[in-house]
Design a protein around this motif. Structure first.
Motif, PDB file in Angstrom:
ATOM      1  N   PRO A 133      -7.243   2.431  -1.499  1.00  0.00           N
ATOM      2  CA  PRO A 133      -7.461   3.698  -0.787  1.00  0.00           C
ATOM      3  C   PRO A 133      -8.765   4.384  -1.191  1.00  0.00           C
ATOM      4  O   PRO A 133      -9.230   5.285  -0.493  1.00  0.00           O
ATOM      5  CB  PRO A 133      -6.250   4.534  -1.212  1.00  0.00           C
ATOM      6  N   GLN A 185      -2.868   6.577  -8.036  1.00  0.00           N
ATOM      7  CA  GLN A 185      -3.488   5.487  -7.288  1.00  0.00           C
ATOM      8  C   GLN A 185      -2.553   4.281  -7.194  1.00  0.00           C
ATOM      9  O   GLN A 185      -2.514   3.598  -6.160  1.00  0.00           O
ATOM     10  CB  GLN A 185      -4.820   5.086  -7.942  1.00  0.00           C
ATOM     11  N   LYS A 188      -0.182   4.914  -4.431  1.00  0.00           N
ATOM     12  CA  LYS A 188      -0.803   4.689  -3.130  1.00  0.00           C
ATOM     13  C   LYS A 188      -0.846   3.195  -2.797  1.00  0.00           C
ATOM     14  O   LYS A 188      -0.644   2.804  -1.641  1.00  0.00           O
ATOM     15  CB  LYS A 188      -2.210   5.289  -3.107  1.00  0.00           C
ATOM     16  N   SER A 192       0.940   1.268   0.328  1.00  0.00           N
ATOM     17  CA  SER A 192       0.224   0.368   1.245  1.00  0.00           C
ATOM     18  C   SER A 192       0.940  -0.966   1.358  1.00  0.00           C
ATOM     19  O   SER A 192       1.062  -1.527   2.460  1.00  0.00           O
ATOM     20  CB  SER A 192      -1.209   0.155   0.743  1.00  0.00           C
TER      21      SER A 192
END
Length: 276
Positions: A133, A185, A188, A192
């Motif tokens: 990301p 992170q 994230k 995904s």
């Protein structure tokens, strides 16, 4: 299936494949690393390179109307360096074949086959790639093991199949500078991965609904959890499955192993030292 169901000496846990041409042609393929061609097919199923559909799976599917999926093989000619660069016939995996009422009606790609493996809880040691990301560069993960659970929920006249998938993932390579020490992170990245799996699951089911073939045996789950509803819709189940059944995938992937290297390895040219 008729022969298998009547022949007691046939092992019902044997794997089945769809092959181009005649089945006996598969036995004539040259073997390079294995002793026999059957060793190749056993490895495909054992390592879950493709679906491991067994004769038992097909017999159970026949009981519910003959809708099933069977992995396909493909053949081609390749130049193999270890064989003095001579061209050899090569046997590999392809997508899967969709059967409706015992007849082959369609095929789906290897990409959609991955979605089918997630639905059936047979995804293991498979690589999956997502973009970071932060900078959009790819990270490769290995899915170590997956589990799935399917449960139908009835709301009025609406039948919704809830597919719950859980898996662990390990990072195997990264071209991104994403800070892997940051839990936000990592979350994230997990999101995904989960979204990518949901897309694959929907693609696989859309292909089966398009031809009205309940290849994932959702009807059997309906029969188990809500037999009264199944008794009502069973005579017209294929039409109901094609037009009225909704799919709700729920995916939970946990990144458990990142390795000791927190940043991507980069090769830098040696700095030239100035003379003097």
């Amino acid at each position: 299936m008729e022969f298998i169901s009547r022949e007691p000496r046939f092992h019902i846990n044997s794997n089945l494949y769809i092959a181009p041409g005649k089945a006996k042609e598969i036995t004539t393929f040259p073997v390079i690393f294995e002793r026999f061609p059957v060793d190749i097919l056993l490895a495909y199923s054992r390592e879950l390179v493709t679906l491991d559909t067994t004769a038992k799976d097909c017999l159970v599917a026949t009981y519910y109307g003959g809708d099933m999926i069977i992995p396909m093989l493909r053949t081609e000619t390749k130049t193999i360096p270890s064989e003095k660069k001579q061209e050899q016939n090569w046997l590999g995996t392809d997508g899967v074949a969709i059967f409706k009422e015992g007849k082959l009606v369609d095929t789906i790609s290897a990409y959609e086959m991955r979605g089918a493996m997630w639905i059936l809880g047979k995804m293991r040691d498979a690589e999956i790639t997502v973009n970071a990301p932060t900078d959009g560069k790819p990270l490769d993960f290995m899915i170590n093991q997956s589990h799935s659970k399917i449960k139908p929920i009835i709301e009025g006249n609406q039948i919704t199949m809830h597919i719950h998938c859980k898996a662990d993932a390990s990072l195997i390579s990264s071209q991104s500078n994403i800070p892997l020490q940051d839990p936000a992170q990592i979350k994230k990245l997990e999101d995904s991965l989960e979204e990518l799996v949901k897309i694959r699951i929907r693609k696989a089911i859309e292909s089966s609904q398009k031809v009205g073939a309940d290849v994932f045996q959702f009807g059997s789950y309906l029969d188990w959890y809500v037999p009264s509803v199944w008794k009502e819709v069973a005579p017209r189940w294929r039409k109901v499955y094609r037009e009225n059944v909704k799919i709700a995938p729920h995916v939970e992937i946990t990144i458990k192993r990142l390795g000791t290297t927190k940043n991507p390895i980069r090769f830098h040219p040696a700095e030239s030292s100035s003379g003097g």
